[in-house]
Write a protein that holds these residues in place. Structure first.
Motif, PDB file in Angstrom:
ATOM      1  N   SER A 181      34.594  31.244   3.953  1.00 44.65           N
ATOM      2  CA  SER A 181      34.247  31.666   2.591  1.00 44.65           C
ATOM      3  C   SER A 181      35.266  31.180   1.573  1.00 44.65           C
ATOM      4  O   SER A 181      34.975  31.148   0.371  1.00 44.65           O
ATOM      5  CB  SER A 181      34.156  33.199   2.540  1.00 44.65           C
ATOM      6  N   GLU A 182      36.455  30.814   2.016  1.00 45.49           N
ATOM      7  CA  GLU A 182      37.481  30.299   1.110  1.00 45.49           C
ATOM      8  C   GLU A 182      37.348  28.816   0.839  1.00 45.49           C
ATOM      9  O   GLU A 182      38.095  28.268   0.030  1.00 45.49           O
ATOM     10  CB  GLU A 182      38.875  30.594   1.686  1.00 45.49           C
ATOM     11  N   GLY A 183      36.418  28.146   1.526  1.00 47.30           N
ATOM     12  CA  GLY A 183      36.227  26.719   1.326  1.00 47.30           C
ATOM     13  C   GLY A 183      36.471  25.940   2.612  1.00 47.30           C
ATOM     14  O   GLY A 183      36.421  26.487   3.723  1.00 47.30           O
ATOM     15  N   ILE A 184      36.760  24.667   2.461  1.00 49.33           N
ATOM     16  CA  ILE A 184      36.998  23.769   3.597  1.00 49.33           C
ATOM     17  C   ILE A 184      38.483  23.446   3.674  1.00 49.33           C
ATOM     18  O   ILE A 184      39.081  23.009   2.683  1.00 49.33           O
ATOM     19  CB  ILE A 184      36.179  22.474   3.449  1.00 49.33           C
ATOM     20  N   LYS A 185      39.074  23.683   4.842  1.00 50.23           N
ATOM     21  CA  LYS A 185      40.483  23.400   5.073  1.00 50.23           C
ATOM     22  C   LYS A 185      40.635  22.547   6.333  1.00 50.23           C
ATOM     23  O   LYS A 185      39.720  22.445   7.147  1.00 50.23           O
ATOM     24  CB  LYS A 185      41.288  24.693   5.217  1.00 50.23           C
ATOM     25  N   VAL A 186      41.815  21.982   6.447  1.00 55.56           N
ATOM     26  CA  VAL A 186      42.106  21.183   7.629  1.00 55.56           C
ATOM     27  C   VAL A 186      42.421  22.112   8.798  1.00 55.56           C
ATOM     28  O   VAL A 186      43.052  23.157   8.631  1.00 55.56           O
ATOM     29  CB  VAL A 186      43.299  20.243   7.357  1.00 55.56           C
ATOM     30  N   ASP A 187      41.983  21.724   9.968  1.00 57.01           N
ATOM     31  CA  ASP A 187      42.270  22.502  11.172  1.00 57.01           C
ATOM     32  C   ASP A 187      43.786  22.538  11.408  1.00 57.01           C
ATOM     33  O   ASP A 187      44.432  21.488  11.427  1.00 57.01           O
ATOM     34  CB  ASP A 187      41.571  21.873  12.366  1.00 57.01           C
ATOM     35  N   PRO A 188      44.395  23.734  11.558  1.00 58.66           N
ATOM     36  CA  PRO A 188      45.853  23.798  11.785  1.00 58.66           C
ATOM     37  C   PRO A 188      46.315  22.995  12.984  1.00 58.66           C
ATOM     38  O   PRO A 188      47.406  22.422  12.971  1.00 58.66           O
ATOM     39  CB  PRO A 188      46.108  25.302  11.984  1.00 58.66           C
ATOM     40  N   GLN A 189      45.513  22.924  14.031  1.00 60.70           N
ATOM     41  CA  GLN A 189      45.896  22.128  15.193  1.00 60.70           C
ATOM     42  C   GLN A 189      45.974  20.651  14.848  1.00 60.70           C
ATOM     43  O   GLN A 189      46.820  19.927  15.369  1.00 60.70           O
ATOM     44  CB  GLN A 189      44.899  22.365  16.325  1.00 60.70           C
ATOM     45  N   LYS A 190      45.099  20.205  13.943  1.00 56.41           N
ATOM     46  CA  LYS A 190      45.145  18.812  13.517  1.00 56.41           C
ATOM     47  C   LYS A 190      46.418  18.520  12.734  1.00 56.41           C
ATOM     48  O   LYS A 190      47.000  17.440  12.839  1.00 56.41           O
ATOM     49  CB  LYS A 190      43.920  18.507  12.642  1.00 56.41           C
ATOM     50  N   ILE A 191      46.875  19.478  11.944  1.00 54.63           N
ATOM     51  CA  ILE A 191      48.110  19.292  11.185  1.00 54.63           C
ATOM     52  C   ILE A 191      49.300  19.168  12.124  1.00 54.63           C
ATOM     53  O   ILE A 191      50.211  18.363  11.895  1.00 54.63           O
ATOM     54  CB  ILE A 191      48.303  20.459  10.197  1.00 54.63           C
ATOM     55  N   SER A 220      34.811  26.006  13.044  1.00 52.70           N
ATOM     56  CA  SER A 220      35.510  24.730  13.178  1.00 52.70           C
ATOM     57  C   SER A 220      34.478  23.627  13.336  1.00 52.70           C
ATOM     58  O   SER A 220      33.557  23.723  14.170  1.00 52.70           O
ATOM     59  CB  SER A 220      36.453  24.747  14.385  1.00 52.70           C
ATOM     60  N   PHE A 221      34.628  22.576  12.527  1.00 53.68           N
ATOM     61  CA  PHE A 221      33.675  21.478  12.562  1.00 53.68           C
ATOM     62  C   PHE A 221      34.401  20.189  12.241  1.00 53.68           C
ATOM     63  O   PHE A 221      34.889  19.979  11.126  1.00 53.68           O
ATOM     64  CB  PHE A 221      32.553  21.723  11.542  1.00 53.68           C
ATOM     65  N   ILE A 222      34.511  19.300  13.233  1.00 49.07           N
ATOM     66  CA  ILE A 222      35.103  17.960  13.091  1.00 49.07           C
ATOM     67  C   ILE A 222      36.478  18.058  12.410  1.00 49.07           C
ATOM     68  O   ILE A 222      36.697  17.546  11.303  1.00 49.07           O
ATOM     69  CB  ILE A 222      34.179  17.012  12.307  1.00 49.07           C
ATOM     70  N   ASP A 223      37.394  18.755  13.054  1.00 47.09           N
ATOM     71  CA  ASP A 223      38.795  18.850  12.603  1.00 47.09           C
ATOM     72  C   ASP A 223      38.934  19.571  11.267  1.00 47.09           C
ATOM     73  O   ASP A 223      39.947  19.417  10.575  1.00 47.09           O
ATOM     74  CB  ASP A 223      39.438  17.464  12.505  1.00 47.09           C
ATOM     75  N   HIS A 224      37.927  20.354  10.861  1.00 42.74           N
ATOM     76  CA  HIS A 224      37.992  21.137   9.637  1.00 42.74           C
ATOM     77  C   HIS A 224      37.571  22.564   9.935  1.00 42.74           C
ATOM     78  O   HIS A 224      36.892  22.834  10.928  1.00 42.74           O
ATOM     79  CB  HIS A 224      37.100  20.554   8.537  1.00 42.74           C
ATOM     80  N   VAL A 225      37.970  23.469   9.072  1.00 40.09           N
ATOM     81  CA  VAL A 225      37.609  24.875   9.187  1.00 40.09           C
ATOM     82  C   VAL A 225      36.833  25.261   7.947  1.00 40.09           C
ATOM     83  O   VAL A 225      37.353  25.179   6.821  1.00 40.09           O
ATOM     84  CB  VAL A 225      38.849  25.769   9.352  1.00 40.09           C
ATOM     85  N   VAL A 226      35.572  25.675   8.130  1.00 38.45           N
ATOM     86  CA  VAL A 226      34.697  26.080   7.031  1.00 38.45           C
ATOM     87  C   VAL A 226      34.646  27.590   7.000  1.00 38.45           C
ATOM     88  O   VAL A 226      34.314  28.229   7.999  1.00 38.45           O
ATOM     89  CB  VAL A 226      33.287  25.489   7.207  1.00 38.45           C
TER      90      VAL A 226
END
Length: 301
Positions: free
Chosen positions: A77-87, A69-75
């Motif tokens: 092997s599948e790529g960069i996604k938005v943090d579920p908690q942020k959603i 987890s880095f600055i409201d994102h999740v990095v």
């Protein structure tokens, strides 16, 4: 490093950059895609730290993570996604009522709409924000003679910038080519201008947004001409122009009545003494003023 070091984050970053300089942009700043590379990268990094007599605190180290987890994102092997908690926070966003709150919400949505996928079952936020005229553009491309000629040149391999997808749609660098039929281009501009996601963004912002999705010849000029006729944009969007230059310093007088300003007030009703104007004299230092009655005929030619 010694305790209480001033600007220690900057000093630490500088130290790490010098220590790992041979490996920067190789693997230090990029996560490893396979376990074998990750093990090799960890071995090299730990050996470099040991060689420079730098030791990490084990309680603050996390190794072999599948996602970070880095600055409201999740990095991962599948790529960069938005943090579920942020959603979840965005779902419970209170309804904005002030212009500043609406602007903040639209800026946040404008960022998320550029992400490929969300955590909610792979729903593409970018597709939700697409124009409703996309399907119509794809089905009517063959009605534009200019686009038909471009397709023929693509099939004959005369041009390489354009491509034709599996569905027969002409694209330019993943941008949909829009035909000039039935005012379709104007409809796309109007929809982008008045949609709930943009709300009169201005000529430059609208062109940059449309440029990511569409392409047609003379699009920038057409967007600018359309926005120049929008009353709301003319009233709200202020022009950002370069200042004319530095302010000119005015000499400050050192003594009273050394520098004065003069002006005349004319066109007044004539008095008993035939005066019809006032000569105004102001001292620039003390702001003292004299008002002298004069006649128009007293003024030099």
């Amino acid at each position: 490093m010694s305790f209480g070091l001033t600007n220690h984050p900057v000093a630490f970053m500088d130290l790490m950059n010098r220590v790992f300089k041979p490996f920067l942009d190789t693997f230090i700043l990029v996560y490893s895609k396979i376990k074998e590379d990750h093990a090799e990268h960890l071995r090299i990094a730990l050996q470099i730290l040991r060689k420079n007599e730098l030791y990490a605190m084990f309680s603050k180290c996390e190794l072999w993570l599948q996602s970070v987890s880095f600055i409201d994102h999740v990095v991962s092997s599948e790529g960069i996604k938005v943090d579920p908690q942020k959603i979840e926070v965005d779902k419970n966003w209170p309804r904005p009522t002030m212009p500043t709150e609406i602007r903040s919400f639209l800026e946040l949505f404008g960022y998320y709409r550029r992400l490929d996928e969300t955590e909610e079952g792979g729903i593409t936020a970018y597709a939700l924000a697409q124009s409703s005229l996309v399907v119509y553009v794809k089905t009517k491309q063959d009605e534009d003679l200019y686009l038909v000629k471009l397709k023929e040149r693509v099939r004959n391999k005369e041009i390489t910038a354009f491509t034709i997808g599996s569905d027969g749609v002409l694209m330019l660098n993943d941008r949909l080519c829009v035909l000039d039929v039935d005012g379709l281009r104007k409809a796309i501009i109007e929809e982008s201008q008045s949609s709930r996601y943009s709300i009169h963004p201005g000529a430059t912002k609208m062109y940059l947004d449309l440029k990511e999705l569409y392409w047609w010849k003379g699009m920038k000029k057409q967007v600018a001409d359309h926005m120049a006729k929008c009353l709301n944009c003319l009233q709200v969007k202020a022009e950002n122009q370069r200042p004319g230059g530095l302010a000119q310093d005015i000499d400050i007088p050192q003594w009273k009545w050394e520098m004065i300003n003069m002006d005349f007030v004319v066109g007044l009703p004539r008095t008993y003494c035939k005066h019809d104007s006032i000569w105004v004299i102001v001292d620039r230092l003390t702001k003292s003023a004299y008002f002298l009655p004069v006649k128009m005929i007293d003024f030099p030619e």
